[in-house]
Design a protein around this motif. Structure first.
Motif, short mmCIF file in Angstrom:
data_model
loop_
_atom_site.label_atom_id
_atom_site.label_comp_id
_atom_site.label_asym_id
_atom_site.label_seq_id
_atom_site.Cartn_x
_atom_site.Cartn_y
_atom_site.Cartn_z
N ALA A 62 -45.69 -41.25 -36.18
CA ALA A 62 -46.06 -42.57 -35.86
C ALA A 62 -46.51 -43.44 -37.07
O ALA A 62 -46.03 -44.67 -37.11
N PHE A 63 -46.99 -42.63 -37.94
CA PHE A 63 -47.17 -43.68 -39.20
C PHE A 63 -45.96 -43.86 -39.99
O PHE A 63 -45.76 -44.85 -40.39
N LYS A 64 -45.14 -42.92 -40.01
CA LYS A 64 -43.67 -43.42 -40.78
C LYS A 64 -42.99 -44.38 -40.02
O LYS A 64 -42.42 -45.16 -40.60
N GLN A 65 -43.01 -44.33 -38.63
CA GLN A 65 -42.35 -45.61 -37.95
C GLN A 65 -43.14 -46.92 -38.22
O GLN A 65 -42.39 -47.88 -38.45
N ALA A 66 -44.17 -46.89 -38.11
CA ALA A 66 -45.11 -48.24 -38.58
C ALA A 66 -44.63 -48.52 -39.84
O ALA A 66 -44.42 -49.84 -40.22
N SER A 67 -44.90 -47.80 -40.83
CA SER A 67 -44.42 -48.10 -42.35
C SER A 67 -43.20 -48.56 -42.41
O SER A 67 -42.98 -49.39 -43.44
N LEU A 68 -42.20 -47.79 -41.70
CA LEU A 68 -40.67 -48.27 -42.04
C LEU A 68 -40.79 -49.87 -41.50
O LEU A 68 -40.05 -50.57 -42.08
N ALA A 69 -41.25 -50.06 -40.42
CA ALA A 69 -41.17 -51.42 -39.79
C ALA A 69 -41.76 -52.36 -40.82
O ALA A 69 -41.04 -53.68 -40.96
N ASN A 70 -42.75 -52.06 -41.43
CA ASN A 70 -43.53 -52.98 -42.25
C ASN A 70 -42.68 -52.89 -43.54
O ASN A 70 -42.61 -54.14 -44.11
N ALA A 71 -42.01 -51.90 -43.98
CA ALA A 71 -41.28 -51.87 -45.31
C ALA A 71 -40.20 -52.96 -45.12
O ALA A 71 -39.70 -53.49 -46.13
N ARG A 72 -39.54 -52.89 -44.01
CA ARG A 72 -38.08 -53.58 -43.58
C ARG A 72 -38.49 -54.90 -43.73
O ARG A 72 -37.50 -55.72 -44.35
N GLU A 73 -39.54 -55.31 -43.34
CA GLU A 73 -39.99 -56.96 -43.07
C GLU A 73 -40.41 -57.29 -44.59
O GLU A 73 -40.02 -58.30 -45.23
N SER A 74 -41.18 -56.36 -45.13
CA SER A 74 -41.86 -56.63 -46.61
C SER A 74 -40.32 -56.59 -47.65
O SER A 74 -40.61 -57.63 -48.62
N ALA A 75 -39.59 -55.92 -47.43
CA ALA A 75 -38.28 -56.16 -48.26
C ALA A 75 -37.71 -57.48 -48.32
O ALA A 75 -36.76 -57.70 -49.23
N LYS A 76 -38.07 -58.23 -47.31
CA LYS A 76 -37.45 -59.46 -47.24
C LYS A 76 -38.25 -60.74 -47.91
O LYS A 76 -37.55 -61.82 -47.92
N GLU A 77 -39.37 -60.24 -48.16
CA GLU A 77 -40.20 -61.44 -48.89
C GLU A 77 -39.76 -61.59 -50.23
O GLU A 77 -39.37 -60.91 -50.99
N GLU A 78 -39.98 -63.12 -50.44
CA GLU A 78 -39.36 -63.63 -51.80
C GLU A 78 -39.92 -62.98 -53.02
O GLU A 78 -39.44 -62.59 -53.82
N GLY A 79 -41.37 -62.54 -52.79
CA GLY A 79 -41.96 -61.83 -54.03
C GLY A 79 -42.15 -60.68 -54.28
O GLY A 79 -42.52 -60.21 -55.13
N ILE A 80 -41.34 -59.91 -53.11
CA ILE A 80 -41.10 -58.40 -53.49
C ILE A 80 -39.90 -57.98 -53.99
O ILE A 80 -38.79 -58.41 -53.33
N LEU A 81 -39.86 -57.01 -54.74
CA LEU A 81 -38.62 -56.80 -55.37
C LEU A 81 -38.35 -55.16 -54.78
O LEU A 81 -37.10 -54.85 -54.60
N ARG A 82 -39.37 -54.46 -54.55
CA ARG A 82 -39.08 -53.06 -53.88
C ARG A 82 -40.20 -52.69 -52.89
O ARG A 82 -41.20 -53.17 -53.43
N PHE A 83 -40.06 -52.13 -51.91
CA PHE A 83 -40.95 -51.62 -51.12
C PHE A 83 -40.42 -50.15 -50.57
O PHE A 83 -39.63 -50.22 -49.60
#
Length: 157
Positions: A62-83
């Motif tokens: 469950a943690f992995k799935q929640a973190s992957l959902a967050n990471a997928r969206e975070s990777a789209k943020e203008e100020g983030i190079l890696r997540f």
């Protein structure tokens, strides 16, 4: 030449200094000015955060799935190079999030103001065996954005 995530993590693990988050989520006193000075004295100008998390037994998936959902969206943020989301092979309840930002202040703040971060934070709060711990780093290598950022085409999975 594209650098894979494992190599990127190894490169991140060689900082000149590590800075720790205080209980209120900020940098320890004086660390911000030291970090700015360190970042401006090298060819790199990126800011990395390693968030270490230990999940309660049975919550890993469950943690992995929640973190992957967050990471997928975070990777789209203008100020983030890696997540990156990493899971320890020998101790599967341990995870590390590797976040690389374009700057040390505006991008991390913008990230924490997003809906997907708030959803992740609230979703995983009860899954953690101990409070998460973060270390902040000035990147050294690679010193070019292309060494950190995701490809502009194609899917990450």
């Amino acid at each position: 030449m594209r650098v894979n995530s494992l190599f990127t993590l190894s490169a991140l693990a060689l900082p000149s200094r590590a800075f720790f988050i205080t209980n209120n989520g900020g940098l320890s006193k004086g660390a911000t000015s030291l970090l700015r000075r360190d970042m401006s004295s090298t060819s790199a100008s990126y800011f990395a955060v390693h968030v270490n998390i230990v999940c309660k037994p049975g919550t890993e998936e469950a943690f992995k799935q929640a973190s992957l959902a967050n990471a997928r969206e975070s990777a789209k943020e203008e100020g983030i190079l890696r997540f990156d989301v990493l899971q320890n092979i020998s101790e599967p309840s341990k995870f590390t999030l590797v976040e690389v930002y374009k700057d040390a202040e505006a991008a991390p703040k913008a990230h924490k103001d997003t809906e997907h971060y708030a959803k992740w934070r609230d979703t995983v709060a009860d899954m953690m065996a101990v409070p998460r711990q973060a270390q902040k780093f000035a990147t050294i290598f690679p010193s070019l954005e292309q060494g950190w950022s995701y490809p502009t085409e194609g899917d990450l999975e």
